[in-house]
Design a protein around this motif. Structure first.
Motif: not given
Length: 293
Positions: A276-284
């Motif tokens: 279950d690999l995925h990307l996490l991004a902290d958006l400003p």
């Protein structure tokens, strides 16, 4: 705001190979969201996108905005310039002035290379009043674009030869995304938005010097492009998807161009179990969310 995205196939392959040690150093790049008003004013905007060729090592088959890495000649300190001074751009981007100027030159050069729109105007200080100015015959334009793509011609030389100056005031800084660490090729990409100048015409036909990079280009409504991705007809990388969501929220061109933006770097990370690999991004958070200006 934390967002989750599917892991792109090429990045999944990179994860399986393992993160290079040390991780690849990101290459500075610029990409431009070229926008225009649709025939019915006040109904949002349209944006020009290209579909990348399937055989490319990075983002194969993805639909993206025009853009690419810096050419060392983008740093020419004598590039003809109009609009906000270089010093102001340095402060806005949080970069040394010379790096900010090179980044804008790259944005203008890549836009002209990949879709034939030159963000420039007649330079009143040009020494040759007979210098060629826009528009130029298509064959001359194609020759210039091909020479830029092959790094045989610098943007500053092209502008001086044609008696033009770069229009920094046509560009608005939008976002900054850096490729996750597992990737073998990484980019520190600055996103800009620019309204297509009056009389300019974006075109993919010919795409000289980039025949192996993009296979088609067209104007899209951002919401329609997002729908096309949901239906599996196009492939979007996370930075493109987020930008399209923001463009889709714009009520009109003036509101979009007046939006105040945070330029905090977004560096997605790979997360999740192997299945279950995925990307996490902290958006400003932005001072003016699009659509609320």
């Amino acid at each position: 705001m934390l967002r989750r995205f599917p892991l792109p196939t090429d990045l999944r392959d990179a994860v399986e190979r393992g993160v290079p040690q040390p991780p690849a150093e990101p290459v500075t790049a610029a990409t431009v969201m070229l926008v225009r008003e649709p025939p019915l004013a006040g109904t949002g905007v349209e944006v020009w996108v290209l579909r990348r060729a399937d055989g490319l090592p990075a983002a194969p088959g993805a639909t993206a905005f025009p853009g690419g890495g810096l050419d060392e000649r983008d740093a020419d300190p004598d590039v003809p310039w109009r609009g906000a001074p270089v010093e102001g751009w340095g402060r806005r981007l949080g970069l040394p002035d010379e790096d900010a100027a090179a980044l804008l030159c790259a944005a203008v050069r890549e836009t002209y290379e990949e879709c034939g729109v030159l963000l420039a105007e007649v330079d009143d200080a040009a020494p040759d009043p007979g210098a060629t100015v826009l528009p130029v015959p298509a064959e001359d334009e194609d020759a210039e674009r091909a020479a830029l793509a092959r790094r045989e011609l610098a943007l500053s030389d092209l502008l001086r030869r044609r008696g033009l100056a770069l229009r920094s005031d046509l560009l608005r800084p939008w976002a900054r995304w850096t490729t996750p660490e597992p990737a073998a090729r990484r980019f520190d990409t600055w996103f800009f938005v620019a309204a297509v100048p009056a009389g300019a015409r974006a075109r993919h036909q010919g795409h000289p010097g980039h025949e192996q990079e993009a296979v088609e280009g067209a104007w899209w409504r951002p919401a329609a492009l997002l729908d096309a991705e949901a239906e599996g007809r196009v492939r979007l990388l996370p930075p493109t998807r987020v930008a399209l969501e923001e463009l889709a929220a714009a009520e009109d061109l003036a509101g979009l161009l007046g939006t105040r933006r945070s330029l905090e770097e977004v560096l997605p990370r790979v997360a999740g179990a192997p299945d279950d690999l995925h990307l996490l991004a902290d958006l400003p958070e932005h001072p003016d969310p699009v659509g609320l200006v």
